[in-house]
Design a protein around this motif. Structure first.
Motif, PDB file in Angstrom:
ATOM      1  N   SER A  97      66.596  54.582  94.504  1.00  0.00           N
ATOM      2  CA  SER A  97      65.913  55.065  93.306  1.00  0.00           C
ATOM      3  C   SER A  97      66.844  55.847  92.401  1.00  0.00           C
ATOM      4  O   SER A  97      66.659  55.855  91.184  1.00  0.00           O
ATOM      5  N   GLY A  98      67.832  56.516  92.975  1.00  0.00           N
ATOM      6  CA  GLY A  98      68.830  57.165  92.134  1.00  0.00           C
ATOM      7  C   GLY A  98      69.567  56.148  91.276  1.00  0.00           C
ATOM      8  O   GLY A  98      69.845  56.388  90.090  1.00  0.00           O
TER       9      GLY A  98
ATOM     10  N   PHE B 213      68.459  64.040  85.443  1.00  0.00           N
ATOM     11  CA  PHE B 213      68.060  64.986  86.494  1.00  0.00           C
ATOM     12  C   PHE B 213      67.773  64.246  87.790  1.00  0.00           C
ATOM     13  O   PHE B 213      68.211  64.660  88.868  1.00  0.00           O
ATOM     14  N   MET B 214      67.032  63.145  87.695  1.00  0.00           N
ATOM     15  CA  MET B 214      66.668  62.415  88.901  1.00  0.00           C
ATOM     16  C   MET B 214      67.899  61.790  89.559  1.00  0.00           C
ATOM     17  O   MET B 214      68.086  61.890  90.774  1.00  0.00           O
ATOM     18  N   ALA B 215      68.740  61.152  88.754  1.00  0.00           N
ATOM     19  CA  ALA B 215      69.911  60.474  89.310  1.00  0.00           C
ATOM     20  C   ALA B 215      70.838  61.456  90.014  1.00  0.00           C
ATOM     21  O   ALA B 215      71.341  61.184  91.110  1.00  0.00           O
ATOM     22  N   VAL B 216      71.044  62.623  89.402  1.00  0.00           N
ATOM     23  CA  VAL B 216      71.989  63.591  89.957  1.00  0.00           C
ATOM     24  C   VAL B 216      71.359  64.404  91.083  1.00  0.00           C
ATOM     25  O   VAL B 216      71.904  64.481  92.196  1.00  0.00           O
TER      26      VAL B 216
ATOM     27  N   GLY C 140      59.386  66.007  95.406  1.00  0.00           N
ATOM     28  CA  GLY C 140      60.689  65.421  95.108  1.00  0.00           C
ATOM     29  C   GLY C 140      60.699  63.905  95.167  1.00  0.00           C
ATOM     30  O   GLY C 140      61.569  63.247  94.589  1.00  0.00           O
ATOM     31  N   TRP C 141      59.692  63.319  95.848  1.00  0.00           N
ATOM     32  CA  TRP C 141      59.575  61.860  95.916  1.00  0.00           C
ATOM     33  C   TRP C 141      58.835  61.280  94.709  1.00  0.00           C
ATOM     34  O   TRP C 141      58.866  60.062  94.499  1.00  0.00           O
ATOM     35  N   THR C 142      58.154  62.094  93.921  1.00  0.00           N
ATOM     36  CA  THR C 142      57.301  61.550  92.864  1.00  0.00           C
ATOM     37  C   THR C 142      58.055  60.783  91.779  1.00  0.00           C
ATOM     38  O   THR C 142      57.508  59.809  91.251  1.00  0.00           O
ATOM     39  N   PRO C 143      59.282  61.156  91.413  1.00  0.00           N
ATOM     40  CA  PRO C 143      59.979  60.336  90.409  1.00  0.00           C
ATOM     41  C   PRO C 143      60.353  58.953  90.909  1.00  0.00           C
ATOM     42  O   PRO C 143      60.853  58.126  90.140  1.00  0.00           O
ATOM     43  N   TYR C 144      60.128  58.682  92.214  1.00  0.00           N
ATOM     44  CA  TYR C 144      60.420  57.371  92.793  1.00  0.00           C
ATOM     45  C   TYR C 144      59.164  56.513  92.914  1.00  0.00           C
ATOM     46  O   TYR C 144      59.246  55.330  93.255  1.00  0.00           O
ATOM     47  N   ALA C 145      57.984  57.105  92.718  1.00  0.00           N
ATOM     48  CA  ALA C 145      56.735  56.518  93.183  1.00  0.00           C
ATOM     49  C   ALA C 145      56.563  55.050  92.810  1.00  0.00           C
ATOM     50  O   ALA C 145      56.339  54.189  93.668  1.00  0.00           O
ATOM     51  N   ALA C 146      56.637  54.729  91.518  1.00  0.00           N
ATOM     52  CA  ALA C 146      56.385  53.355  91.074  1.00  0.00           C
ATOM     53  C   ALA C 146      57.490  52.389  91.477  1.00  0.00           C
ATOM     54  O   ALA C 146      57.282  51.172  91.465  1.00  0.00           O
ATOM     55  N   ASP C 147      58.673  52.909  91.861  1.00  0.00           N
ATOM     56  CA  ASP C 147      59.768  52.029  92.283  1.00  0.00           C
ATOM     57  C   ASP C 147      59.348  51.164  93.470  1.00  0.00           C
ATOM     58  O   ASP C 147      59.863  50.045  93.639  1.00  0.00           O
TER      59      ASP C 147
END
Length: 473
Positions: free
Chosen positions: A321-322, A127-130, A233-240
């Protein structure tokens, strides 16, 4: 196990390719989703403020405010309240997830294996990548392309090519160059947009009543959902972007600087977008041209250039991040350059999607914002329920153990996603069954999905979490 050290699992890699990367800027970041070793850790939490300010100083943020008044029918002040609520909820989630990054030095999607298991985590990573790596990439590229088209008189397609090449190049080099670019771009973009904001507010009619003369609960909730979809929408990137920080940094400062940059930049530009609509009806089908039409020529040109630079700032993070999410899915690529190779792939795919979306940018963006929120809500519900159940910090070994499963997390996510969409979705092509009966609900799918997934995880995965903590103690 030593923090930041690789495990004996091949996914964690024994070579630690980032050891020679350090704080180099003009160097391609090696490796993929491995834990960052201690000798490669650097930086401080203050830099996160700029990291999360720059990518939101762009037109996609402005357009949330535009649609809140123009399409959802709110007055200016109603829109401000709705957007502030949505942004605050998204920033709070970003605070908690950003603070987790420095402990083990792993990407956000690797941390997601706690909640979904190694194989089950492929679902949210996809989901995140796409939707984020490609969808957001395409969305922001379109606004940047329109800005260059208006500024230089070129075709939107040529503007799109320029934008895509620039942002893919930044992401290809990786973490350090992306962070440096955001830090340089943020104050410059802020100055330009503040100047534009002052002029827009001087011409705006913020006291103009809502379209129907009253208060629309449906429009208010749609705006809350759209703002939340953008910010969360930025949260799945947070720890990156916190995984390179030393593990000794303050968790409070790490979360605070990251979330503050996100909340302030998003709320500021969304409010500017809402104010711009109160000046008068749009004068062009080109959304960036319509926004800058009421500005003096020199300021309009600077703003268009800032919109283009902001699109690059946002998408350097999106495509980076994707690519991290794609690598986390388990595809075997050359270890030294796997993330860089995937970055190029996403740049090509994102370009094709953006090219297709040029024809109807406004409708595509409105629908996309809510689609992002639909999966983010249940994902956050599962992740936060897992953190609530765990009494001890997660083991690094667990994160890279391919045998670790947590199907309760997958089930909770799917249940929250499917139930919330079927019942509470409010899209042009499909309206949920509850919303059909009660249109005043607007679109609360993301929040219902969060609650369903959160409760379901507490029921379905409690025992599995307890077992994993004993096993990896």
């Amino acid at each position: 196990m030593t923090i930041g050290a690789p495990t004996d699992n091949p996914d964690a890699t024994a070579t630690a390719p980032q050891s020679g990367y350090g704080n180099k800027v003009l160097a391609v970041e090696p490796g993929g989703n491995e834990p960052i070793p201690l000798d490669a850790r650097h930086g401080n939490p203050r830099g996160l403020f700029w990291t999360w300010t720059a990518p939101n100083l762009e037109f996609a943020t402005i357009f949330v405010g535009v649609i809140s008044v123009l399409y959802f029918g709110l007055s200016f002040w109603q829109a401000v309240a709705a957007m502030a609520i949505g942004n605050l909820l998204g920033a709070a989630a970003h605070f908690l997830l950003s603070a987790e990054g420095p402990l083990h030095g792993v990407p956000q999607m690797v941390l997601g294996r706690l909640s979904f298991g190694h194989r089950g985590n492929v679902l949210p990573a996809t989901f995140m990548a796409v939707m984020c790596g490609v969808g957001w990439f395409a969305t922001n590229s379109v606004s940047g392309a329109f800005a260059l088209s208006t500024l230089f008189g070129v075709t939107p397609l040529l503007g799109l090519v320029i934008i895509v090449v620039a942002q893919t190049a930044f992401a290809f080099f990786g973490h350090n160059l992306v962070q440096r670019f955001e830090r340089i771009a943020a104050p410059v973009l802020a100055v330009v947009f503040v100047i534009a904001a002052v002029i827009i507010f001087s011409k705006s009619q913020v006291s103009t009543p809502a379209a129907d003369g009253g208060f629309s609960l449906g429009g208010f909730l749609l705006t809350v959902g759209a703002a939340f979809g953008y910010t969360a929408g930025w949260t799945p990137y947070a720890a990156d972007y916190t995984r390179y920080l030393p593990p000794t940094v303050s968790r409070l400062q790490t979360g605070l600087f990251a979330s503050a940059g996100l909340f302030i930049s998003c709320t500021f530009l969304m409010i500017v977008g809402a104010a711009s609509v109160t000046i008068g009806d749009p004068t062009s089908d080109n959304p960036t041209e319509a926004f800058t039409a009421n500005l003096p020529t020199a300021v309009a040109d600077l703003t268009l250039l800032a919109i283009a630079v902001g699109a690059v700032a946002a998408n350097a993070i999106n495509v980076y991040s994707g690519a991290m999410a794609f690598v986390t899915m388990g595809f075997r690529l050359p270890v030294g350059i796997q993330r860089a190779l995937v970055t190029v792939f996403f740049g090509v795919v994102g370009f094709l999607v953006a090219w297709w979306a040029l024809a109807d940018a406004a409708a595509s963006y409105e629908a996309f914002l809510l689609l992002v929120a639909y999966w983010i809500g249940p994902w956050l519900g599962v992740v936060f329920a897992d953190r609530l159940l765990r009494k001890e910090p997660p083991s690094l070994a667990l994160l890279y153990d391919t045998r670790y499963t947590n199907w309760g997390g997958v089930a909770a996510f799917v249940l929250g996603l499917v139930a919330s969409v079927l019942l509470f979705c409010n899209q042009e092509r499909f309206v949920g069954y509850v919303v059909r009966a009660v249109p005043e609900l607007g679109d609360v799918g993301a929040f219902v999905g969060f609650v369903i997934a959160f409760v379901a995880y507490l029921i379905l995965a409690r025992r599995r979490v307890e077992e994993s903590q004993r096993q990896y103690a």
